[in-house]
Design a protein around this motif. Structure first.
Motif, mmCIF file in Angstrom:
data_model
loop_
_atom_site.group_PDB
_atom_site.id
_atom_site.type_symbol
_atom_site.label_atom_id
_atom_site.label_comp_id
_atom_site.label_asym_id
_atom_site.label_seq_id
_atom_site.Cartn_x
_atom_site.Cartn_y
_atom_site.Cartn_z
ATOM 1 N N SER A 197 28.377 -7.139 -8.563
ATOM 2 C CA SER A 197 28.363 -8.748 -8.223
ATOM 3 C C SER A 197 29.842 -8.876 -7.776
ATOM 4 O O SER A 197 30.637 -8.096 -8.137
ATOM 5 C CB SER A 197 28.143 -9.453 -9.499
ATOM 6 N N PHE A 216 31.703 -11.236 -9.149
ATOM 7 C CA PHE A 216 32.291 -11.160 -10.557
ATOM 8 C C PHE A 216 32.844 -9.962 -10.851
ATOM 9 O O PHE A 216 34.244 -9.789 -11.270
ATOM 10 C CB PHE A 216 31.284 -11.751 -11.578
ATOM 11 N N ASN A 243 35.844 -8.796 -8.944
ATOM 12 C CA ASN A 243 37.080 -9.261 -9.518
ATOM 13 C C ASN A 243 37.625 -8.444 -10.661
ATOM 14 O O ASN A 243 38.826 -8.131 -10.886
ATOM 15 C CB ASN A 243 37.244 -10.692 -9.544
ATOM 16 N N HIS A 261 39.341 -19.033 -8.846
ATOM 17 C CA HIS A 261 37.816 -19.015 -9.316
ATOM 18 C C HIS A 261 38.020 -18.123 -10.751
ATOM 19 O O HIS A 261 38.832 -17.573 -11.162
ATOM 20 C CB HIS A 261 36.970 -18.156 -8.498
ATOM 21 N N SER A 289 36.419 -15.962 -12.279
ATOM 22 C CA SER A 289 36.342 -14.598 -12.231
ATOM 23 C C SER A 289 37.734 -13.830 -11.742
ATOM 24 O O SER A 289 37.815 -12.654 -12.249
ATOM 25 C CB SER A 289 35.213 -13.991 -11.468
ATOM 26 N N ASP A 342 41.717 -17.601 -3.913
ATOM 27 C CA ASP A 342 40.345 -17.748 -3.441
ATOM 28 C C ASP A 342 40.380 -17.844 -1.681
ATOM 29 O O ASP A 342 41.544 -18.355 -1.200
ATOM 30 C CB ASP A 342 39.671 -18.996 -3.653
ATOM 31 N N SER A 386 35.336 -22.852 -4.034
ATOM 32 C CA SER A 386 34.124 -23.117 -3.969
ATOM 33 C C SER A 386 33.770 -24.427 -4.345
ATOM 34 O O SER A 386 32.466 -25.133 -4.216
ATOM 35 C CB SER A 386 33.627 -22.267 -4.930
ATOM 36 N N ASP A 394 39.891 -13.609 -2.398
ATOM 37 C CA ASP A 394 38.438 -13.515 -2.914
ATOM 38 C C ASP A 394 37.798 -14.410 -2.055
ATOM 39 O O ASP A 394 37.741 -15.683 -2.077
ATOM 40 C CB ASP A 394 38.192 -14.023 -4.397
ATOM 41 N N ALA A 450 34.263 -14.895 -1.297
ATOM 42 C CA ALA A 450 33.013 -15.170 -2.051
ATOM 43 C C ALA A 450 32.300 -16.097 -0.930
ATOM 44 O O ALA A 450 31.024 -15.863 -0.517
ATOM 45 C CB ALA A 450 32.835 -15.399 -3.501
ATOM 46 N N HIS A 451 33.079 -17.274 -0.714
ATOM 47 C CA HIS A 451 32.110 -18.314 -0.035
ATOM 48 C C HIS A 451 32.497 -18.342 1.363
ATOM 49 O O HIS A 451 31.967 -18.961 2.128
ATOM 50 C CB HIS A 451 32.633 -19.850 -0.508
ATOM 51 N N THR A 465 31.575 -11.433 -1.769
ATOM 52 C CA THR A 465 30.035 -11.198 -2.613
ATOM 53 C C THR A 465 28.975 -11.042 -1.664
ATOM 54 O O THR A 465 28.873 -11.467 -0.635
ATOM 55 C CB THR A 465 29.761 -12.539 -3.676
ATOM 56 N N SER A 494 26.104 -11.999 -2.835
ATOM 57 C CA SER A 494 25.005 -12.886 -3.636
ATOM 58 C C SER A 494 25.001 -14.315 -3.164
ATOM 59 O O SER A 494 24.197 -15.072 -3.524
ATOM 60 C CB SER A 494 25.433 -13.073 -4.903
ATOM 61 N N GLY A 546 25.173 -8.697 -5.179
ATOM 62 C CA GLY A 546 26.189 -7.711 -5.175
ATOM 63 C C GLY A 546 27.635 -8.265 -4.808
ATOM 64 O O GLY A 546 27.789 -9.260 -4.562
HETATM 65 C C1 LIG Z 1 30.759 -16.922 -6.597
HETATM 66 C C2 LIG Z 1 32.190 -16.396 -6.743
HETATM 67 C C3 LIG Z 1 32.342 -15.269 -7.274
HETATM 68 C C4 LIG Z 1 31.140 -14.452 -8.079
HETATM 69 O O1 LIG Z 1 30.188 -13.828 -7.030
HETATM 70 P P1 LIG Z 1 28.766 -13.334 -7.797
HETATM 71 O O2 LIG Z 1 28.350 -12.209 -6.723
HETATM 72 O O3 LIG Z 1 27.963 -14.398 -7.650
HETATM 73 O O4 LIG Z 1 29.143 -12.668 -8.745
HETATM 74 C C5 LIG Z 1 33.487 -14.846 -7.343
HETATM 75 N N1 LIG Z 1 34.533 -15.349 -6.817
HETATM 76 C C6 LIG Z 1 34.362 -16.683 -6.160
HETATM 77 C C7 LIG Z 1 35.479 -17.329 -5.581
HETATM 78 C C8 LIG Z 1 32.973 -17.272 -6.347
HETATM 79 O O5 LIG Z 1 32.908 -18.414 -5.561
#
Ligand SMILES: *Cc1c(COP(=O)(O)O)cnc(C)c1O
Length: 395
Positions: free
Chosen positions: A109, A111, A114, A135, A137, A179, A183, A208, A210-211, A239, A241, A248
């Motif tokens: 994931s 999370f 990180n 975030h 994480s 980030d 988010s 990071d 993720a978004h 991410t 996910s 993942g």
């Molecule tokens: C959602 C998110 C995560 C976690 O990602 P997952 O794959 O859902 O565990 C990590 N960092 C940021 C900035 C996020 O927004």
């Protein structure tokens, strides 16, 4: 008489309820799609992270089924002992090529990614310069590393430079972490400027995204691509996910680092690998993104339309520059009531309060998706207008 050892939990739960911060968790009873069945009701889904509609895409489902037939359901081991299957490596190679990165390592994931990368790069005696709104994480990864955490003002290169000038010399090794897309507010880090400052102060640089994965950059290649910083950013966490629609995480960046993580990252060494079905579905997502930019283009078209209309209605939607659309409401009870009334109107959009966002900055966070038709967006806008007027949020 024995004391009630669990009284602290009862007190905390009562306090959460008192402040309107207790989360009532809704149950999804259908695939994630534009109209999703939630708590027995079919509602317009405006709050999942399914940016590209891939969570229920036929190509991803087909790939997952084929992988189950070929590899079974479980990896039965951690990556470093017996859990690395050829498809894990295929996913990593495909992601590296897609993103234009030297190397990629995948995790269970975002999370985990990180928690994996930060303690591998810094330790006690080192310094982490961390955006104050990073975030949870990232924060947990920082804490696990035992390095000292120095916060810098949100998305503020001058603020970053100031803390580096003051404190960089205290540490042997240092890393700047931010980030990519924040988010809760949907703003993006000024990566080019922050990277340049990190370089000047001899710091590693990590983002990071993720978004931003599947959302920013050419055809969804992420924030490093958006800023054209290929080969320079040391670590880009992503991410699988959110926009990728599966589950993942990954780290893209210098191969020296991604290979090192195979030796040192604890979630890689001590937690079982991602399942074959998940990995195969992620590969199918890369296929789709490489074939066409249609989904990413539609995501941005929907975003532009929805935000312009929300502003026209008079809502405060903050400073977002991404599909994340925060509808700022102030106090948590109002945000909760707004969300409840939207649900009655057939719109699923959750409210977020402390500690997810700062106190007094409660909001409804609308997540735009490529899967929404124009008529869906119009339905959502009409519901926002009715509830907004009823609750006196807009005139
Ligand atoms: C959602 C998110 C995560 C976690 O990602 P997952 O794959 O859902 O565990 C990590 N960092 C940021 C900035 C996020 O927004």
């Amino acid at each position: 008489m024995a004391t009630n050892k669990l009284a602290f939990i009862e007190e905390d739960v009562a306090a959460l309820k008192d402040q309107g911060l207790y989360i009532n968790i809704r149950t999804i009873q259908s695939p994630q799609q534009a109209w999703t069945v939630v708590d027995g009701k079919k509602v317009l889904n405006l709050c999942s992270n399914n940016y590209l509609g891939l969570a229920n895409h036929p190509r991803l489902k087909e790939a997952a089924k084929r992988a189950i037939e070929q590899y079974g359901v479980g990896p039965a081991a951690v990556r470093s002992i017996a859990g690395t299957m050829d498809i894990h490596l295929e996913l990593e190679e495909r992601l590296a090529r897609f993103k234009g990165a030297e190397g990629v390592i995948s995790f269970q994931s975002g999370f985990y990614a990180n928690l994996a990368v930060i303690p591998a790069l810094v330790e006690r005696g080192d310094g982490i310069f961390s955006d104050e709104l990073n975030h949870a994480s990232i924060i947990d990864g920082c804490r696990l590393s035992r390095a000292e955490i120095v916060r810098f003002p949100h998305c503020d290169p001058a603020g970053l430079e100031k803390v580096l000038a003051e404190r960089r010399k205290e540490f042997r090794r240092a890393i700047v972490i931010t980030d990519g897309v924040f988010s809760m507010d949907g703003d993006i880090a000024p990566l080019d400027k922050e990277y340049e400052i990190a370089e000047r102060y001899d710091c590693l640089f990590m983002v990071d995204d993720a978004h931003g994965e599947g959302v920013l950059g050419r055809g969804g290649r992420g924030i490093v691509d958006h800023y054209g910083l290929h080969g320079r950013v040391d670590v880009e966490v992503g991410t699988l996910s959110k926009a990728f629609g599966v589950v993942g995480g990954c780290v893209a960046g210098k191969k020296l680092i991604t290979d090192y993580l195979r030796q040192r990252a604890r979630p890689f060494l001590f937690s079982s690998a991602a399942t074959p079905a998940d990995v195969a579905a992620c590969i199918a997502a890369v296929d789709l993104l490489e074939e066409s930019t249609e989904l990413v283009d539609r995501l941005w078209e929907n975003t532009r339309f929805f935000k312009a209309e929300m502003r026209r209605l008079g809502f405060d939607i903050g400073a977002s520059v991404t599909p994340i659309t925060p509808v700022m409401l102030g106090e948590a009870p109002l945000a909760k009531e707004f969300s409840r009334q939207l649900f009655e109107e057939g719109v699923f959009a959750m409210s977020l309060g402390f500690p997810t966002v700062p106190r007094g900055k409660a909001r409804i966070r609308v997540m735009i998706s490529a899967m929404l038709e124009r008529s869906d967006l119009e339905y959502g806008l009409q519901a926002f207008e009715r509830v907004g007027k009823r609750l006196g949020v807009i005139a």
